[in-house]
Design a protein around this motif. Sequence first.
Motif, mmCIF file in Angstrom:
data_model
loop_
_atom_site.group_PDB
_atom_site.id
_atom_site.type_symbol
_atom_site.label_atom_id
_atom_site.label_comp_id
_atom_site.label_asym_id
_atom_site.label_seq_id
_atom_site.Cartn_x
_atom_site.Cartn_y
_atom_site.Cartn_z
ATOM 1 N N ARG A 1 0.845 -1.197 0.000
ATOM 2 C CA ARG A 1 0.000 0.000 0.000
ATOM 3 C C ARG A 1 0.879 1.244 0.000
ATOM 4 N N TRP A 2 0.661 2.129 -0.966
ATOM 5 C CA TRP A 2 1.441 3.356 -1.078
ATOM 6 C C TRP A 2 0.502 4.556 -1.197
ATOM 7 N N GLU A 3 0.946 5.665 -0.630
ATOM 8 C CA GLU A 3 0.203 6.920 -0.731
ATOM 9 C C GLU A 3 0.956 7.864 -1.664
ATOM 10 N N LEU A 4 0.240 8.429 -2.637
ATOM 11 C CA LEU A 4 0.841 9.328 -3.616
ATOM 12 C C LEU A 4 0.560 10.771 -3.218
ATOM 13 N N GLN A 5 1.606 11.567 -3.221
ATOM 14 C CA GLN A 5 1.477 12.952 -2.800
ATOM 15 C C GLN A 5 2.253 13.859 -3.740
ATOM 16 N N LEU A 6 1.633 14.963 -4.138
ATOM 17 C CA LEU A 6 2.326 15.992 -4.913
ATOM 18 C C LEU A 6 2.866 17.047 -3.964
ATOM 19 N N LYS A 7 4.102 17.466 -4.189
ATOM 20 C CA LYS A 7 4.686 18.543 -3.399
ATOM 21 C C LYS A 7 4.965 19.727 -4.314
ATOM 22 N N GLY A 8 4.361 20.876 -3.963
ATOM 23 C CA GLY A 8 4.508 22.068 -4.784
ATOM 24 C C GLY A 8 3.294 22.320 -5.646
ATOM 25 N N SER A 9 2.164 21.702 -5.265
ATOM 26 C CA SER A 9 0.976 21.688 -6.120
ATOM 27 C C SER A 9 -0.053 22.753 -5.774
ATOM 28 N N GLY A 10 0.285 23.725 -4.944
ATOM 29 C CA GLY A 10 -0.621 24.829 -4.697
ATOM 30 C C GLY A 10 -1.056 24.975 -3.253
ATOM 31 N N ARG A 11 -1.809 26.029 -2.995
ATOM 32 C CA ARG A 11 -2.210 26.370 -1.642
ATOM 33 C C ARG A 11 -3.268 25.409 -1.102
ATOM 34 N N THR A 12 -3.268 25.304 0.223
ATOM 35 C CA THR A 12 -4.222 24.478 0.952
ATOM 36 C C THR A 12 -4.688 25.280 2.170
ATOM 37 N N PRO A 13 -5.632 24.768 2.944
ATOM 38 C CA PRO A 13 -5.998 25.481 4.175
ATOM 39 C C PRO A 13 -4.840 25.651 5.147
ATOM 40 N N TYR A 14 -3.738 24.921 4.920
ATOM 41 C CA TYR A 14 -2.613 24.942 5.862
ATOM 42 C C TYR A 14 -1.400 25.697 5.313
ATOM 43 N N SER A 15 -1.610 26.510 4.301
ATOM 44 C CA SER A 15 -0.484 27.197 3.660
ATOM 45 C C SER A 15 0.059 28.357 4.490
ATOM 46 N N ARG A 16 -0.696 28.787 5.494
ATOM 47 C CA ARG A 16 -0.268 29.924 6.319
ATOM 48 C C ARG A 16 0.091 31.107 5.419
ATOM 49 N N PHE A 17 1.351 31.550 5.436
ATOM 50 C CA PHE A 17 1.732 32.704 4.625
ATOM 51 C C PHE A 17 2.396 32.293 3.312
ATOM 52 N N GLY A 18 2.384 30.989 3.004
ATOM 53 C CA GLY A 18 3.059 30.508 1.810
ATOM 54 C C GLY A 18 2.175 30.545 0.581
ATOM 55 N N ASP A 19 2.815 30.292 -0.574
ATOM 56 C CA ASP A 19 2.084 30.311 -1.841
ATOM 57 C C ASP A 19 1.749 28.906 -2.324
ATOM 58 N N GLY A 20 2.134 27.899 -1.547
ATOM 59 C CA GLY A 20 1.805 26.530 -1.911
ATOM 60 C C GLY A 20 2.693 25.927 -2.983
ATOM 61 N N ARG A 21 3.732 26.634 -3.363
ATOM 62 C CA ARG A 21 4.591 26.158 -4.443
ATOM 63 C C ARG A 21 5.957 25.712 -3.927
ATOM 64 N N ALA A 22 6.648 24.960 -4.757
ATOM 65 C CA ALA A 22 8.040 24.579 -4.520
ATOM 66 C C ALA A 22 8.844 25.022 -5.732
ATOM 67 N N VAL A 23 10.109 25.306 -5.538
ATOM 68 C CA VAL A 23 10.945 25.771 -6.643
ATOM 69 C C VAL A 23 11.842 24.641 -7.142
ATOM 70 N N LEU A 24 12.442 24.858 -8.285
ATOM 71 C CA LEU A 24 13.193 23.801 -8.954
ATOM 72 C C LEU A 24 14.379 23.311 -8.125
ATOM 73 N N ARG A 25 15.121 24.252 -7.514
ATOM 74 C CA ARG A 25 16.340 23.830 -6.805
ATOM 75 C C ARG A 25 16.026 22.854 -5.677
ATOM 76 N N SER A 26 15.005 23.150 -4.877
ATOM 77 C CA SER A 26 14.683 22.265 -3.765
ATOM 78 C C SER A 26 14.039 20.969 -4.251
ATOM 79 N N SER A 27 13.320 21.043 -5.352
ATOM 80 C CA SER A 27 12.653 19.852 -5.880
ATOM 81 C C SER A 27 13.652 18.876 -6.492
ATOM 82 N N VAL A 28 14.669 19.393 -7.168
ATOM 83 C CA VAL A 28 15.738 18.527 -7.675
ATOM 84 C C VAL A 28 16.416 17.818 -6.512
#
Length: 607
Positions: free
Chosen positions: A203-230
């Motif tokens: 059993r595996w759970e699939l999750q996208l990281k950097g896919s946009g804002r959620t109720p828990y984004s606080r002051f963030g934009d919900g995105r991830a940048v290329l350097r950290s994602s690499v």
Amino acid sequence: MSLGTVVRKHFLLLPLLLLCPSLVGLFLGPVFAASPWSNGRPSSTSTPLLRPRHTCPPALTLDSVMKRYISCSPAIMSLKKQLSEWSFADPKLASLPLDPELDNYVRRFVPKAIFSQCQPTPMKTPRKLVAINEEVLKNILDMDPEIKQDPDFVDFVSGNKVLTGSIPMAHRYGGHQFGSWADQLGDGRAHLLGEYINKLGERWELQLKGSGRTPYSRFGDGRAVLRSSVREFLCSEAMFYLGVPTSRAASLIVTDDPIPRDMFYDGNMKLERGAVVLRLAPTWFRFGSFQILAKHHEQDELNALVDFVLQENFPQIVRSHPDSRDDQILALFRTVCQDTANMVAHWMAVGFAHGVMNTDNMSIKSITIDYGPYGFLDEYDPHYIPNSSDDMGRYDFQNQPTVALWNLQQLALALKSALSESRREELTKPLEEYAKNYQKIFLDIFARKLGFQTIKTSEDMELLAYLLKSLELKNADFTQSFRDLSEISLADLVAKKIPENAWGLKKVLDEEHFQKFMDKYPARLEEENTTDEERMTRMQAANPRYILRNWLAQRAIEMAEKDDFSEVEKLLRVLKKPYTIQKEAEESGYAQPPPKWSKQLRVSCSS
């Protein structure tokens, strides 16, 4: 219990620790602190009314059951080449308490919920596929790598297309950040797409990281940048092939959506390219998942989460203790303590520093998650701090075993109210056993790194103390020095015939502590009753030649910023065989001394 008491009680190694103080953090790890157990029981609360989340499937017939059984048989099941052929499993996670608010807007506090339903935010500019992980697609997701040719694939792994059967959700959790309770945190830029059960029954759970804002984004934009994602994409796979428990990564996409970031929080804002990683784990629940519910006395929700995790992620515990929920919870905590000790010991063996060991970054399955400002040791420095945001050095390299214990203590406090009051004190025992478990695993791993098949605690610790002290004093490379030991014959080691390409060990050749190491190492190897060739083979299987050094990741990032993804792909290939000498890796200098400019590299929590 004082440090001296721990040393005398377990190993009687105080003279060795005085010789090499860094071993206090590496080997002995924690010094137990009193746990603030209380007898209070959080008040029980009622479960909020849940709205229907999905349409139930039609009733099963014998014919449909047999067809499904046959099609899912490992011997028959084929890899899917089209997304239309692939589907998520039934969404069990959606049966947990859900936020009744369906509108996706940021809220400082979401009460009495474990998940909030929210859709990923589509990228605006064209998506480019940086890399896929063929092994993950094939062996975990039952996808043929050719599925990347499906016109919908890139949209799926970027969050621009939600597949039928997916119920995207963001998880609510809390956590201690740098030792202070931060209250509600949650998935601020990640969306759980769904669950998948593969042909092996995993059993595996699939999750996208950097896919946009959620109720828990606080002051963030919900995105991830290329350097950290690499860095996350590559490191999760590097760690897997190093033998370290970890989450996995399936794909990485990049866009030209401009994402503003202040990398070092110094006022120098710049626009970076957005990116999304599709990452997988048996579960994404963390210590903080339980903490937020316990802290706010949401007892029904806490009980629901504990029972779900037991049933879905630790079914062997339920089978072993079918008649006692208390026994199940205690066995769960004992397992998490043991497996966390194992995970951290493996970190130490490969010179990995996580950088942000907050309780919200500690997996309940004891796998490495949330790759942010991590780093691998170059020069051996027990106080290495990879995260430039860690001003106090709380999460330095040698402190990791102790921090893990502190985090486990916070988890114990969160689980306490799920137990009968008469059984709560039993949570202390796994904590008291943590040091012993960690020390045993640590020494077993390092014995193999030194070529030993047997373990002689005091002798082996003394040898390790001499070797590490010599590396520390001469600023010798941790990974390369151990690898050099595995590639040079014992006769040449004794005769000091060290080749120039053994640039790690070369630094310590005449150091006093290394001489003491060599005075005893040959005799210790003789006790193994094995040939030198066998010793070298064993050591090369335990000491990697290639790791994801910061400078290697940086070179791949800079090329990817220019739409040249070849270095990401090459690193992924090489890091899948870290213990084997590879022609393309040698030609690319992956096992050469880090360039001088690499000392100026800095990473932070900004991603």
